[in-house]
Write an enzyme that holds these catalytic residues in place. Sequence first.
Site, PDB file in Angstrom:
ATOM      1  N   ASP A  19       0.828  -1.214   0.000  1.00 24.17           N
ATOM      2  CA  ASP A  19       0.000   0.000   0.000  1.00 24.17           C
ATOM      3  C   ASP A  19       0.863   1.266   0.000  1.00 24.17           C
ATOM      4  O   ASP A  19       0.760   2.104   0.898  1.00 24.17           O
ATOM      5  CB  ASP A  19      -0.937   0.035   1.212  1.00 24.17           C
ATOM      6  CG  ASP A  19      -1.846  -1.167   1.310  1.00 24.17           C
ATOM      7  OD1 ASP A  19      -2.310  -1.636   0.256  1.00 24.17           O
ATOM      8  OD2 ASP A  19      -2.098  -1.633   2.436  1.00 24.17           O
ATOM      9  N   ASP A  80      -1.372   7.960   3.002  1.00 30.95           N
ATOM     10  CA  ASP A  80      -1.536   8.851   1.853  1.00 30.95           C
ATOM     11  C   ASP A  80      -0.775  10.132   2.148  1.00 30.95           C
ATOM     12  O   ASP A  80      -1.066  10.831   3.118  1.00 30.95           O
ATOM     13  CB  ASP A  80      -3.021   9.154   1.632  1.00 30.95           C
ATOM     14  CG  ASP A  80      -3.246  10.179   0.540  1.00 30.95           C
ATOM     15  OD1 ASP A  80      -3.133   9.816  -0.647  1.00 30.95           O
ATOM     16  OD2 ASP A  80      -3.532  11.356   0.873  1.00 30.95           O
ATOM     17  N   GLY A  98     -10.991  -7.378   7.174  1.00 35.35           N
ATOM     18  CA  GLY A  98     -12.385  -7.759   7.006  1.00 35.35           C
ATOM     19  C   GLY A  98     -13.359  -7.003   7.876  1.00 35.35           C
ATOM     20  O   GLY A  98     -14.573  -7.251   7.817  1.00 35.35           O
ATOM     21  N   ASN A 133     -16.581   1.924   4.572  1.00 30.50           N
ATOM     22  CA  ASN A 133     -15.509   1.527   5.461  1.00 30.50           C
ATOM     23  C   ASN A 133     -14.434   2.614   5.489  1.00 30.50           C
ATOM     24  O   ASN A 133     -13.890   2.995   4.444  1.00 30.50           O
ATOM     25  CB  ASN A 133     -14.905   0.205   4.985  1.00 30.50           C
ATOM     26  CG  ASN A 133     -14.050  -0.465   6.033  1.00 30.50           C
ATOM     27  OD1 ASN A 133     -13.957  -0.001   7.165  1.00 30.50           O
ATOM     28  ND2 ASN A 133     -13.426  -1.569   5.662  1.00 30.50           N
ATOM     29  N   ALA A 134     -14.112   3.114   6.672  1.00 31.47           N
ATOM     30  CA  ALA A 134     -13.211   4.255   6.820  1.00 31.47           C
ATOM     31  C   ALA A 134     -11.748   3.822   6.728  1.00 31.47           C
ATOM     32  O   ALA A 134     -10.984   3.897   7.690  1.00 31.47           O
ATOM     33  CB  ALA A 134     -13.479   4.973   8.135  1.00 31.47           C
ATOM     34  N   ASP A 136      -8.289   3.581   3.608  1.00 32.02           N
ATOM     35  CA  ASP A 136      -7.746   3.996   2.306  1.00 32.02           C
ATOM     36  C   ASP A 136      -8.059   5.454   1.961  1.00 32.02           C
ATOM     37  O   ASP A 136      -8.581   5.759   0.880  1.00 32.02           O
ATOM     38  CB  ASP A 136      -8.263   3.072   1.193  1.00 32.02           C
ATOM     39  CG  ASP A 136      -7.748   1.656   1.309  1.00 32.02           C
ATOM     40  OD1 ASP A 136      -6.940   1.396   2.221  1.00 32.02           O
ATOM     41  OD2 ASP A 136      -8.157   0.798   0.504  1.00 32.02           O
ATOM     42  N   SER A 152     -13.628   0.981   1.013  1.00 28.13           N
ATOM     43  CA  SER A 152     -13.191  -0.374   0.716  1.00 28.13           C
ATOM     44  C   SER A 152     -14.376  -1.314   0.834  1.00 28.13           C
ATOM     45  O   SER A 152     -15.060  -1.320   1.859  1.00 28.13           O
ATOM     46  CB  SER A 152     -12.095  -0.789   1.701  1.00 28.13           C
ATOM     47  OG  SER A 152     -11.812  -2.159   1.582  1.00 28.13           O
ATOM     48  N   GLU A 217     -11.400  -0.916  -3.737  1.00 29.03           N
ATOM     49  CA  GLU A 217     -10.812  -0.130  -2.655  1.00 29.03           C
ATOM     50  C   GLU A 217      -9.674   0.722  -3.197  1.00 29.03           C
ATOM     51  O   GLU A 217      -9.484   0.828  -4.406  1.00 29.03           O
ATOM     52  CB  GLU A 217     -10.309  -1.039  -1.530  1.00 29.03           C
ATOM     53  CG  GLU A 217      -9.341  -2.119  -1.959  1.00 29.03           C
ATOM     54  CD  GLU A 217      -9.127  -3.171  -0.873  1.00 29.03           C
ATOM     55  OE1 GLU A 217      -9.789  -3.104   0.180  1.00 29.03           O
ATOM     56  OE2 GLU A 217      -8.286  -4.068  -1.099  1.00 29.03           O
TER      57      GLU A 217
END
Length: 326
Positions: A19, A80, A98, A133-134, A136, A152, A217
């Site tokens: 990532d 990021d 997950g 989903n919080a 990325d 994601s 995602e």
Amino acid sequence: MSANPNPISLRGAYTGVHDPSALCQRTDGTWFLFSTAVGIAIRTSKDRVTWTNAGVVWPSGAPWTSTYTGENNANLWAPDCTFRNGQFYLYYSASTFGSRNSGMFLARSTTGAQGSWTNDGLVYGSTTSSSYNAIDPNLVIDGSKWYLVFGSWSSGIAMFVQPIVTESPPDTTLLAWSMSFEEYWERLLMVNSINPSTGKPSSTSLTKLASRNNGIEAPVIIKNGSYYYLFTSWDKCCAGLSSTYNIRVGRSTNIKGTYVDQAGVNLTNGGGTLILSTHGSVVGPGGQSVFQTGGVWYLVYHYYVSNGSNLGINRLDFSSGWPSPY
């Protein structure tokens, strides 16, 4: 150009990367790369080819993330990076595999070095009942406007937006400019979806940018020419040589969408033009970031090898109006 080109040859500490962030250049010319790891890994380079390990962002752990990880010093995901006004802005995620019990956080530093970072705390959190989903996060700065896109699986990819204003404008310029009410008030008030002073949302209102039935995602948005391009990773990550990750893209003339792929399919309906997938010894490329330097765009990603995951970098050609790695 090959449909699936090999990454640029790299040297040094380019292995064990997952990532990867966009490459951020400090004022002195040093390039920084951040990636998923316990404490968030830091690597530096003078030429974007030879990389050196430079420690971690949080050498003493990050106990403020334990609500989402269950640990004080866990793997922190998908950093990021943006360097602006002499400062690094680093968004990152805390979660478990997950789970939708996830949080996105912000850190800042003027040097990027281990031990120099300030914890700016939680940006946004999700729960098991949340639609998005919080994880990325990706900061997008478009002129004076700041935006944050994330997501994601679950309901897909979302962006923080200001609530739509439906009150009529005080004069007739709306008709002359052929704007919607929302566009009029946003321009009049210069509203930011993300407050540049805090790096956090001005509102928790969200708009959907992309979704599909299977995995999606790692959203990244850039602007090139008249278009905004939304890059995402599809399918299965994190399974070594069994990973099926691949990189897709759509584009829009408005940062908030609608994004469509090269065939005209809306990204909220499962659209996405494939630009990079498994080929040869490069397995499951994804978790991408995109940056520009010297007038050239670059795609940054990880790919899987027998003993882990490596950093991949390719240039991007936009001559057709669509990005093509080379």
